[in-house]
Design a protein around this motif. Sequence first.
Motif, PDB file in Angstrom:
ATOM      1  N   LEU A   1       8.978  -2.350 -11.094  1.00 54.03           N
ATOM      2  CA  LEU A   1       7.725  -1.670 -10.772  1.00 54.03           C
ATOM      3  C   LEU A   1       7.779  -1.083  -9.361  1.00 54.03           C
ATOM      4  CD1 LEU A   1       5.003  -4.115 -12.191  1.00 54.03           C
ATOM      5  CD2 LEU A   1       5.640  -1.880 -13.084  1.00 54.03           C
ATOM      6  N   LEU A   2       8.300  -1.867  -8.427  1.00 58.07           N
ATOM      7  CA  LEU A   2       8.382  -1.384  -7.054  1.00 58.07           C
ATOM      8  C   LEU A   2       9.314  -0.184  -6.952  1.00 58.07           C
ATOM      9  CD1 LEU A   2       7.688  -1.719  -4.078  1.00 58.07           C
ATOM     10  CD2 LEU A   2       9.538  -3.388  -3.901  1.00 58.07           C
ATOM     11  N   ALA A   3      10.447  -0.238  -7.653  1.00 57.05           N
ATOM     12  CA  ALA A   3      11.378   0.887  -7.633  1.00 57.05           C
ATOM     13  C   ALA A   3      10.733   2.138  -8.216  1.00 57.05           C
ATOM     14  CB  ALA A   3      12.646   0.531  -8.398  1.00 57.05           C
ATOM     15  N   ARG A   4       9.950   1.967  -9.290  1.00 60.55           N
ATOM     16  CA  ARG A   4       9.305   3.142  -9.901  1.00 60.55           C
ATOM     17  C   ARG A   4       8.253   3.722  -8.974  1.00 60.55           C
ATOM     18  NH1 ARG A   4      10.052   7.361 -11.187  1.00 60.55           N
ATOM     19  NH2 ARG A   4       9.088   8.503 -12.891  1.00 60.55           N
ATOM     20  N   VAL A   5       7.452   2.869  -8.362  1.00 59.16           N
ATOM     21  CA  VAL A   5       6.436   3.369  -7.435  1.00 59.16           C
ATOM     22  C   VAL A   5       7.096   4.093  -6.274  1.00 59.16           C
ATOM     23  CG1 VAL A   5       4.678   2.665  -5.766  1.00 59.16           C
ATOM     24  CG2 VAL A   5       4.690   1.657  -8.046  1.00 59.16           C
ATOM     25  N   ASN A   6       8.166   3.522  -5.748  1.00 58.96           N
ATOM     26  CA  ASN A   6       8.838   4.140  -4.606  1.00 58.96           C
ATOM     27  C   ASN A   6       9.429   5.494  -4.974  1.00 58.96           C
ATOM     28  OD1 ASN A   6       9.321   3.512  -1.805  1.00 58.96           O
ATOM     29  ND2 ASN A   6      11.499   3.597  -2.292  1.00 58.96           N
ATOM     30  N   GLY A   7       9.987   5.593  -6.187  1.00 58.48           N
ATOM     31  CA  GLY A   7      10.520   6.869  -6.638  1.00 58.48           C
ATOM     32  C   GLY A   7       9.429   7.914  -6.804  1.00 58.48           C
ATOM     33  N   ILE A   8       8.298   7.505  -7.364  1.00 54.13           N
ATOM     34  CA  ILE A   8       7.171   8.424  -7.530  1.00 54.13           C
ATOM     35  C   ILE A   8       6.631   8.869  -6.184  1.00 54.13           C
ATOM     36  CG2 ILE A   8       4.758   8.542  -8.293  1.00 54.13           C
ATOM     37  CD1 ILE A   8       5.569   6.782 -10.684  1.00 54.13           C
ATOM     38  N   ALA A   9       6.545   7.915  -5.235  1.00 55.38           N
ATOM     39  CA  ALA A   9       5.925   8.201  -3.943  1.00 55.38           C
ATOM     40  C   ALA A   9       6.653   9.296  -3.179  1.00 55.38           C
ATOM     41  CB  ALA A   9       5.871   6.933  -3.096  1.00 55.38           C
ATOM     42  N   GLY A  10       7.948   9.455  -3.408  1.00 54.52           N
ATOM     43  CA  GLY A  10       8.704  10.482  -2.702  1.00 54.52           C
ATOM     44  C   GLY A  10       8.433  11.891  -3.188  1.00 54.52           C
ATOM     45  N   GLY A  11       7.739  12.018  -4.309  1.00 53.82           N
ATOM     46  CA  GLY A  11       7.404  13.335  -4.838  1.00 53.82           C
ATOM     47  C   GLY A  11       8.366  13.815  -5.902  1.00 53.82           C
TER      48      GLY A  11
ATOM     49  N   PRO B   1       0.329   5.800  -9.928  1.00 52.58           N
ATOM     50  CA  PRO B   1       0.975   4.917  -8.946  1.00 52.58           C
ATOM     51  C   PRO B   1      -0.012   3.992  -8.251  1.00 52.58           C
ATOM     52  CG  PRO B   1       0.965   7.193  -8.168  1.00 52.58           C
ATOM     53  CD  PRO B   1       0.555   7.224  -9.597  1.00 52.58           C
ATOM     54  N   ARG B   2      -1.248   4.439  -8.090  1.00 58.02           N
ATOM     55  CA  ARG B   2      -2.236   3.531  -7.484  1.00 58.02           C
ATOM     56  C   ARG B   2      -2.453   2.307  -8.359  1.00 58.02           C
ATOM     57  NH1 ARG B   2      -5.795   8.067  -5.376  1.00 58.02           N
ATOM     58  NH2 ARG B   2      -6.945   7.849  -7.300  1.00 58.02           N
ATOM     59  N   LEU B   3      -2.496   2.500  -9.671  1.00 56.26           N
ATOM     60  CA  LEU B   3      -2.663   1.361 -10.571  1.00 56.26           C
ATOM     61  C   LEU B   3      -1.416   0.470 -10.557  1.00 56.26           C
ATOM     62  CD1 LEU B   3      -4.169  -0.285 -12.638  1.00 56.26           C
ATOM     63  CD2 LEU B   3      -3.440   1.335 -14.423  1.00 56.26           C
TER      64      LEU B   3
ATOM     65  N   ARG C   1       0.873  14.346  -1.071  1.00 53.33           N
ATOM     66  CA  ARG C   1       2.098  14.868  -1.689  1.00 53.33           C
ATOM     67  C   ARG C   1       1.970  14.867  -3.206  1.00 53.33           C
ATOM     68  NH1 ARG C   1       5.924  11.067  -0.056  1.00 53.33           N
ATOM     69  NH2 ARG C   1       6.165  12.204   1.896  1.00 53.33           N
ATOM     70  N   LEU C   2       1.468  13.767  -3.777  1.00 54.01           N
ATOM     71  CA  LEU C   2       1.321  13.687  -5.224  1.00 54.01           C
ATOM     72  C   LEU C   2       0.287  14.684  -5.731  1.00 54.01           C
ATOM     73  CD1 LEU C   2       1.387   9.808  -5.796  1.00 54.01           C
ATOM     74  CD2 LEU C   2       3.284  11.439  -5.824  1.00 54.01           C
ATOM     75  N   GLU C   3      -0.761  14.910  -4.960  1.00 60.29           N
ATOM     76  CA  GLU C   3      -1.789  15.878  -5.378  1.00 60.29           C
ATOM     77  C   GLU C   3      -1.242  17.295  -5.385  1.00 60.29           C
ATOM     78  OE1 GLU C   3      -4.786  14.934  -2.558  1.00 60.29           O
ATOM     79  OE2 GLU C   3      -5.552  13.210  -3.704  1.00 60.29           O
ATOM     80  N   ARG C   4      -0.382  17.631  -4.404  1.00 61.93           N
ATOM     81  CA  ARG C   4       0.252  18.961  -4.407  1.00 61.93           C
ATOM     82  C   ARG C   4       1.138  19.123  -5.637  1.00 61.93           C
ATOM     83  NH1 ARG C   4       0.869  17.800   1.108  1.00 61.93           N
ATOM     84  NH2 ARG C   4       3.058  17.217   0.803  1.00 61.93           N
ATOM     85  N   ASP C   5       1.912  18.088  -5.944  1.00 65.82           N
ATOM     86  CA  ASP C   5       2.760  18.156  -7.133  1.00 65.82           C
ATOM     87  C   ASP C   5       1.923  18.281  -8.400  1.00 65.82           C
ATOM     88  OD1 ASP C   5       4.946  17.878  -5.497  1.00 65.82           O
ATOM     89  OD2 ASP C   5       5.426  15.826  -6.095  1.00 65.82           O
ATOM     90  N   ARG C   6       0.827  17.529  -8.444  1.00 62.22           N
ATOM     91  CA  ARG C   6      -0.011  17.555  -9.658  1.00 62.22           C
ATOM     92  C   ARG C   6      -0.669  18.917  -9.848  1.00 62.22           C
ATOM     93  NH1 ARG C   6       0.086  14.808 -14.401  1.00 62.22           N
ATOM     94  NH2 ARG C   6      -1.777  15.420 -15.559  1.00 62.22           N
ATOM     95  N   ALA C   7      -0.976  19.590  -8.752  1.00 62.80           N
ATOM     96  CA  ALA C   7      -1.561  20.928  -8.871  1.00 62.80           C
ATOM     97  C   ALA C   7      -0.598  21.877  -9.569  1.00 62.80           C
ATOM     98  CB  ALA C   7      -1.933  21.457  -7.490  1.00 62.80           C
TER      99      ALA C   7
ATOM    100  N   VAL D   1       0.852  -1.191   0.000  1.00 70.72           N
ATOM    101  CA  VAL D   1       0.000   0.000   0.000  1.00 70.72           C
ATOM    102  C   VAL D   1       0.882   1.234   0.000  1.00 70.72           C
ATOM    103  CG1 VAL D   1      -1.932  -1.131   1.183  1.00 70.72           C
ATOM    104  CG2 VAL D   1      -0.155   0.021   2.520  1.00 70.72           C
ATOM    105  N   LEU D   2       0.318   2.327  -0.487  1.00 68.25           N
ATOM    106  CA  LEU D   2       0.995   3.612  -0.407  1.00 68.25           C
ATOM    107  C   LEU D   2       0.773   4.203   0.982  1.00 68.25           C
ATOM    108  CD1 LEU D   2      -0.066   5.097  -3.868  1.00 68.25           C
ATOM    109  CD2 LEU D   2       2.214   4.297  -3.241  1.00 68.25           C
ATOM    110  N   ALA D   3       1.805   4.780   1.558  1.00 66.50           N
ATOM    111  CA  ALA D   3       1.682   5.396   2.872  1.00 66.50           C
ATOM    112  C   ALA D   3       0.693   6.556   2.827  1.00 66.50           C
ATOM    113  CB  ALA D   3       3.053   5.882   3.345  1.00 66.50           C
ATOM    114  N   ASP D   4       0.130   6.877   3.993  1.00 65.40           N
ATOM    115  CA  ASP D   4      -0.930   7.886   4.057  1.00 65.40           C
ATOM    116  C   ASP D   4      -0.494   9.236   3.509  1.00 65.40           C
ATOM    117  OD1 ASP D   4      -2.591   6.017   5.210  1.00 65.40           O
ATOM    118  OD2 ASP D   4      -2.215   6.679   7.276  1.00 65.40           O
ATOM    119  N   GLU D   5       0.780   9.568   3.695  1.00 64.70           N
ATOM    120  CA  GLU D   5       1.228  10.902   3.271  1.00 64.70           C
ATOM    121  C   GLU D   5       1.529  11.003   1.786  1.00 64.70           C
ATOM    122  OE1 GLU D   5       4.965   8.686   4.730  1.00 64.70           O
ATOM    123  OE2 GLU D   5       2.842   8.879   5.309  1.00 64.70           O
ATOM    124  N   VAL D   6       1.502   9.866   1.068  1.00 69.27           N
ATOM    125  CA  VAL D   6       1.935   9.884  -0.333  1.00 69.27           C
ATOM    126  C   VAL D   6       0.928  10.599  -1.222  1.00 69.27           C
ATOM    127  CG1 VAL D   6       2.379   8.445  -2.364  1.00 69.27           C
ATOM    128  CG2 VAL D   6       3.400   7.859  -0.160  1.00 69.27           C
TER     129      VAL D   6
END
Length: 483
Positions: A76-86, A95-97, A10-16, A2-7
């Motif tokens: 895939l895990l490395a890419r998700v982890n890199g994305i999750a950091g912002g 990343p959810r998919l 963070r992604l929504e702020r970046d997407r804005a 699962v993605l951590a609660d803070e992820v």
Amino acid sequence: MVLADEVLPRLERDRAVVDDIVDRQVPTYGLTTGLGTRSSYALPRDELDAFSVRTVRGRANAVGAPLPVPVVRAALLARVNGIAGGGSGVRPTIPRLLVAMLNARVHPVIPEVGSIGASDLCQMAHVGLVVIGEGSAEFAGEVLDGTAALRRAGLAPAELGPRDGHVLCSASPLAAGQGALALHEAAAVLTLAQAVTALTYEGFRANTSPLDPRVLDLRPSPGQSRAAGELLALLDGGELGDPRHARRVQDPVSLRCSAQVHGALHAALDFADDALHPELNGCGDNPVVLADTGEILSSGNFHTPALALAFDTLALALTQTAAISAERMRRLLDPAVSGLPANLSPYGPERSGFAPLAKTAQALVAEIRMLSAPVSTDPRHGADAVEDDSTNAALGARRLTAMLTRLRQLLAVEAVVAAQAVDLAEPSALGRGPRLLHHAIRAIVPRLDDDRPCGVDVEVVNRDILGSDDVRSALRALVGGAS
């Protein structure tokens, strides 16, 4: 997973920030402009979603056999982890998919050749194809088209918005993921090399004075004290901890300097771990989003020279380890050096014994040496003088897998021969590590009496002992306190 609660926040702020740049049509690489040599081309607003899809389709150009499932999952895990950091600016749905695909074991088919280390573009684009319902993926043991694989797993393709296609192809998660798997196996193989060396020490009745901390402290080469401590821990419980039980005052370099060579491999692993950590946990995108200031800045974080250099260094260290393994094995066969019957045959020179196996060992060393050629120094390809440097980091990681396979086979050769040397030398007590290995080998491979095919013995030792999780765990426990 699962993605951590803070992820997601963070992604929504970046997407804005991405949405704001798009709305204001600020020239931004790969977002409102083209990519590579087309970076000066301004994209019309109504083409941005389609450009994301074209980015994926146009870069899915890898070829060759499909990468193994564990490598795909690691990427895939490395890419998700890199994305999750912002910093990527991707839509959170992407990343959810990817996480859902990992959990459902939907594995995109990624051909093995296509990355030059300037991001793993041409290979990771095959992941992007599955995300949009195209390409191919393995699910439940069957290769299906992307939409069918997602549907069977209860998932649906994603709709790409601006920037999403570029993010799916970006960074170096394949090099990082496969590299992480290789480093994990290399650490395990190093422990195996230490244990097999200790078994050879017992059969040779080697002198352990070169492992004395007082000796090593006079020239503290990287890793050597750790390697020496591990060897002594493995030999604990036997006679060789006291150098007075050695047969010789000074042994061949392949035995005497095992701690120096294996210590160098420890140091190479540490170097590789330091280079790998930021690739697994950082943002390798270009450009990167800075949510605090609302900026998107050009980045060189996709470039991986340190990682490629680390993989090359590790390859060379593995080759040194292989070379002395073959030489130790050859010393055991030489009665003038080992004090044992020629070729470790109880019949002496009347039989071939293990002599022909030395050719197999040398063939394995030749393959390992060939694979150790540095790849980070290859000529750089320039895309119209813009993309004029690359690292081959993914290739550097992939060849490590083949090297480790051969090195483990080579260690199995030495282990089979060393077990016979122990039988012939008949030491009164074996150290804990050699005793474990010798017992495990003799449980499945009988000692050599008359000549017989030995290749099958090597294969079974490689598979059932050196490849055994139980054996590996037991050996790790023995050396753990010394590391």
